[in-house]
Scaffold this motif. Structure first.
Motif, mmCIF file in Angstrom:
data_model
loop_
_atom_site.group_PDB
_atom_site.id
_atom_site.type_symbol
_atom_site.label_atom_id
_atom_site.label_comp_id
_atom_site.label_asym_id
_atom_site.label_seq_id
_atom_site.Cartn_x
_atom_site.Cartn_y
_atom_site.Cartn_z
ATOM 1 N N LEU A 240 -6.713 -11.519 -4.724
ATOM 2 C CA LEU A 240 -7.695 -10.481 -5.030
ATOM 3 C C LEU A 240 -8.408 -10.013 -3.769
ATOM 4 N N VAL A 241 -8.837 -10.956 -2.942
ATOM 5 C CA VAL A 241 -9.542 -10.603 -1.706
ATOM 6 C C VAL A 241 -8.618 -9.830 -0.773
ATOM 7 N N ALA A 242 -7.378 -10.296 -0.639
ATOM 8 C CA ALA A 242 -6.425 -9.618 0.245
ATOM 9 C C ALA A 242 -6.113 -8.213 -0.257
ATOM 10 N N THR A 243 -5.956 -8.051 -1.579
ATOM 11 C CA THR A 243 -5.677 -6.738 -2.160
ATOM 12 C C THR A 243 -6.839 -5.782 -1.930
ATOM 13 N N THR A 244 -8.053 -6.275 -2.167
ATOM 14 C CA THR A 244 -9.243 -5.451 -1.938
ATOM 15 C C THR A 244 -9.358 -5.055 -0.469
ATOM 16 N N LEU A 245 -9.050 -6.009 0.413
ATOM 17 C CA LEU A 245 -9.103 -5.744 1.847
ATOM 18 C C LEU A 245 -8.059 -4.709 2.248
ATOM 19 N N GLY A 246 -6.841 -4.842 1.687
ATOM 20 C CA GLY A 246 -5.775 -3.892 1.994
ATOM 21 C C GLY A 246 -6.117 -2.478 1.561
ATOM 22 N N ALA A 247 -6.647 -2.353 0.344
ATOM 23 C CA ALA A 247 -7.030 -1.029 -0.155
ATOM 24 C C ALA A 247 -8.185 -0.454 0.655
ATOM 25 N N TRP B 13 -5.153 -13.537 6.797
ATOM 26 C CA TRP B 13 -6.514 -13.519 7.318
ATOM 27 C C TRP B 13 -7.475 -14.299 6.417
ATOM 28 N N VAL B 14 -7.120 -14.393 5.146
ATOM 29 C CA VAL B 14 -8.024 -15.033 4.168
ATOM 30 C C VAL B 14 -7.409 -16.316 3.601
ATOM 31 N N ARG B 15 -6.596 -16.990 4.422
ATOM 32 C CA ARG B 15 -5.937 -18.194 3.923
ATOM 33 C C ARG B 15 -6.921 -19.334 3.662
ATOM 34 N N PHE B 16 -8.152 -19.194 4.140
ATOM 35 C CA PHE B 16 -9.165 -20.217 3.857
ATOM 36 C C PHE B 16 -9.683 -20.113 2.424
ATOM 37 N N ILE C 235 -3.345 6.737 -1.166
ATOM 38 C CA ILE C 235 -3.487 5.919 0.043
ATOM 39 C C ILE C 235 -3.910 4.498 -0.294
ATOM 40 N N ALA C 236 -4.791 4.335 -1.289
ATOM 41 C CA ALA C 236 -5.215 2.991 -1.692
ATOM 42 C C ALA C 236 -4.044 2.196 -2.241
ATOM 43 N N THR C 237 -3.190 2.858 -3.029
ATOM 44 C CA THR C 237 -2.000 2.174 -3.555
ATOM 45 C C THR C 237 -1.067 1.778 -2.422
ATOM 46 N N PHE C 238 -0.917 2.668 -1.441
ATOM 47 C CA PHE C 238 -0.126 2.334 -0.246
ATOM 48 C C PHE C 238 -0.697 1.089 0.425
ATOM 49 N N GLY C 239 -2.017 1.040 0.542
ATOM 50 C CA GLY C 239 -2.658 -0.117 1.174
ATOM 51 C C GLY C 239 -2.417 -1.406 0.419
ATOM 52 N N VAL C 240 -2.497 -1.327 -0.906
ATOM 53 C CA VAL C 240 -2.262 -2.517 -1.728
ATOM 54 C C VAL C 240 -0.835 -3.025 -1.542
ATOM 55 N N VAL D 82 -20.708 -3.505 2.149
ATOM 56 C CA VAL D 82 -20.770 -4.542 1.110
ATOM 57 C C VAL D 82 -19.662 -4.365 0.080
ATOM 58 N N SER D 83 -18.703 -3.490 0.377
ATOM 59 C CA SER D 83 -17.636 -3.198 -0.580
ATOM 60 C C SER D 83 -16.837 -4.444 -0.957
ATOM 61 N N LEU D 84 -16.482 -5.237 0.055
ATOM 62 C CA LEU D 84 -15.638 -6.403 -0.202
ATOM 63 C C LEU D 84 -16.314 -7.421 -1.135
ATOM 64 N N PRO D 85 -17.510 -7.922 -0.833
ATOM 65 C CA PRO D 85 -18.130 -8.885 -1.755
ATOM 66 C C PRO D 85 -18.433 -8.292 -3.119
ATOM 67 N N ALA D 86 -18.842 -7.025 -3.169
ATOM 68 C CA ALA D 86 -19.155 -6.400 -4.454
ATOM 69 C C ALA D 86 -17.916 -6.328 -5.337
ATOM 70 N N ASN D 87 -16.788 -5.926 -4.756
ATOM 71 C CA ASN D 87 -15.551 -5.828 -5.538
ATOM 72 C C ASN D 87 -15.031 -7.196 -5.949
ATOM 73 N N ILE D 88 -15.178 -8.187 -5.069
ATOM 74 C CA ILE D 88 -14.708 -9.538 -5.394
ATOM 75 C C ILE D 88 -15.469 -10.106 -6.591
ATOM 76 N N LEU D 89 -16.749 -9.768 -6.697
ATOM 77 C CA LEU D 89 -17.564 -10.281 -7.793
ATOM 78 C C LEU D 89 -17.343 -9.513 -9.090
ATOM 79 N N ILE D 90 -16.723 -8.335 -9.013
ATOM 80 C CA ILE D 90 -16.554 -7.499 -10.200
ATOM 81 C C ILE D 90 -15.115 -7.470 -10.714
#
Length: 434
Positions: A321-328, A308-311, A293-298, A346-354
């Protein structure tokens, strides 16, 4: 555009998968009458031992049987070095797996989890002794030896918990983490980095091909890349997530070698159907479900949310990276809530930093482990850099996990609502623009 031939192939695979699913016959259970009694069983170790903080777990295939027994041995009672392929004698009290309640209050179906591995019985606090060595498949035995030697090199170059994270990132080993650390990974939505996923397999394949491409032709480098993927999956324990990713990577590499157009969506469907056709029980494997399902989301949700994250700037691939993490994250959210009851805020910021550091980190871990075969002294400079990165990752995870709002526990998330969410998600993803 999908061709008629490809449609026929997909239909054929779907029919085979359906037939296997509906006509699957569970294996016989020869020791049912011995449950609750002391037993003495001889058999062969059929997988790499799973070493944890307090015990080591061995999957034993009893002689002349097709179902397995899980032998749990306390580490201070383990008097011999036991490896894949060894013939052993196990003595102890025979029991069946029991479901248990997780820290979030959800029941974990431990019985089904082990049944998916053909394990139907457990001998806890077992007494285990080696009868003979060097059994099993020759190449599998040596792959596990290479795996163990590599992990030993990491253990001599790094200290826990950094060494445990290194083993998890490269080989998917999680036995070194205590329950508190595992809870932190779950609360921050970063547990996937230590569960050998498609991301890890892809990094390994690309790394090997990049090196081989310097002095080999494309065909040879791709062929070696496919071979390395297969060997790497076996060495890491052949988890369903790694197999799914490996099939997709092999399809992609085969398409590249033959000049065929690669469709990740089709490859995902083919990988899923092949795995179900081989063993229908994979459908009940939560790791497979999340990975699929995560791969489907990506693949399909990321294009929907990237605006949504064009800023966020394109530099360093940060927006993607942010869009991929958000999709998954969006794609696995319903099934995570149903299966674990934990919603990470906090999944999104944690994953973006890692995640941006993952390829370089895995490279440094690999170099550290390989130099360890030559000299630990030579490995130390790379180990120092590796330690700094891994320490940073653990700090990020611990920091976000310590926040009072890091995660929310939802005790009851009904299956009906989960299905409704996915129906709406599919409609949103595949809805054509007017």
């Amino acid at each position: 555009m999908i061709s008629r031939k490809e449609i026929y192939i997909l239909i054929f695979l779907a029919l085979v998968a359906l037939v296997r699913f509906f006509f699957f016959v569970p294996k016989s259970l020869p020791y049912t009458s011995a449950v609750g009694k002391m037993v003495s069983v001889e058999g062969q170790v059929v997988s790499a031992p799973d070493t944890r903080l307090n015990n080591t777990r061995f999957t034993i295939r009893p002689t002349d049987q097709d179902s397995n027994i899980l032998a749990v041995v306390l580490n201070n009672n383990l008097k011999e070095n036991i490896s894949y392929g060894d013939k052993v004698k196990v003595m102890g009290l025979l029991d069946t797996p029991k479901n248990f309640t997780t820290s979030s209050g959800k029941e974990f179906n431990y019985e089904r989890y082990l049944a998916n591995q053909d394990i139907y019985f457990i001998v806890s606090n077992a007494d285990i002794s080696v009868l003979s060595t060097n059994g099993g498949l020759f190449f599998v035995r040596n792959l596990y030896r290479l795996r163990n030697a590599f992990m030993d090199n990491i253990g001599r170059s790094l200290y826990p918990p950094e060494s445990d994270l290194a083993d998890g990132l490269v080989l998917g080993a999680r036995g070194g983490f205590d329950s508190s650390m595992r809870d932190k990974f779950i609360a921050t939505g970063t547990i996937h980095i230590v569960a050998l996923s498609g991301y890890n397999v892809t990094i390994v394949a690309k790394g090997v091909m990049s090196v081989l491409g310097l002095f080999l032709s494309q065909t040879l480098s791709i062929s070696f890349g496919i071979l390395v993927i297969i060997l790497f999956i076996i060495m890491s324990g052949s988890s369903s997530t790694a197999i799914r990713a490996g099939i997709m990577a092999i399809i992609a590499l085969t398409g590249q070698m033959t000049g065929r157009t690669y469709s990740a969506g089709r490859a995902l469907v083919i990988a899923g159907l092949l795995m179900v056709a081989w063993d229908p029980r994979v459908l009940t494997d939560i790791s497979f479900q999340l990975s699929f399902i995560a791969t489907f989301g990506v693949l399909y949700i990321t294009p929907k949310v990237i605006h949504w994250v064009r800023f966020i700037p394109y530099r360093f691939g940060l927006r993607e990276l942010v869009a991929t993490t958000l999709g998954a994250t969006i794609s696995v959210l319903p099934i995570l809530l149903y299966s674990t009851g934990i919603l990470s805020l906090v999944s999104l910021p944690a994953n973006i930093l890692i995640l941006p550091l993952m390829p370089f980190t895995m490279l440094m871990i690999f170099i550290t482990g390989m130099f360890g075969f030559i000299s630990i002294t030579l490995a130390l400079p790379f180990a120092f850099i590796t330690h700094l990165i891994l320490h940073y990752m653990l700090y990020v995870i611990s920091f976000f996990a310590s926040l009072s709002f890091a995660s929310v526990t939802i005790q009851s998330f009904p299956l009906t609502l989960t299905i409704i969410f996915y129906i709406l998600m599919l409609r949103w993803v595949f809805k054509k623009k007017a």
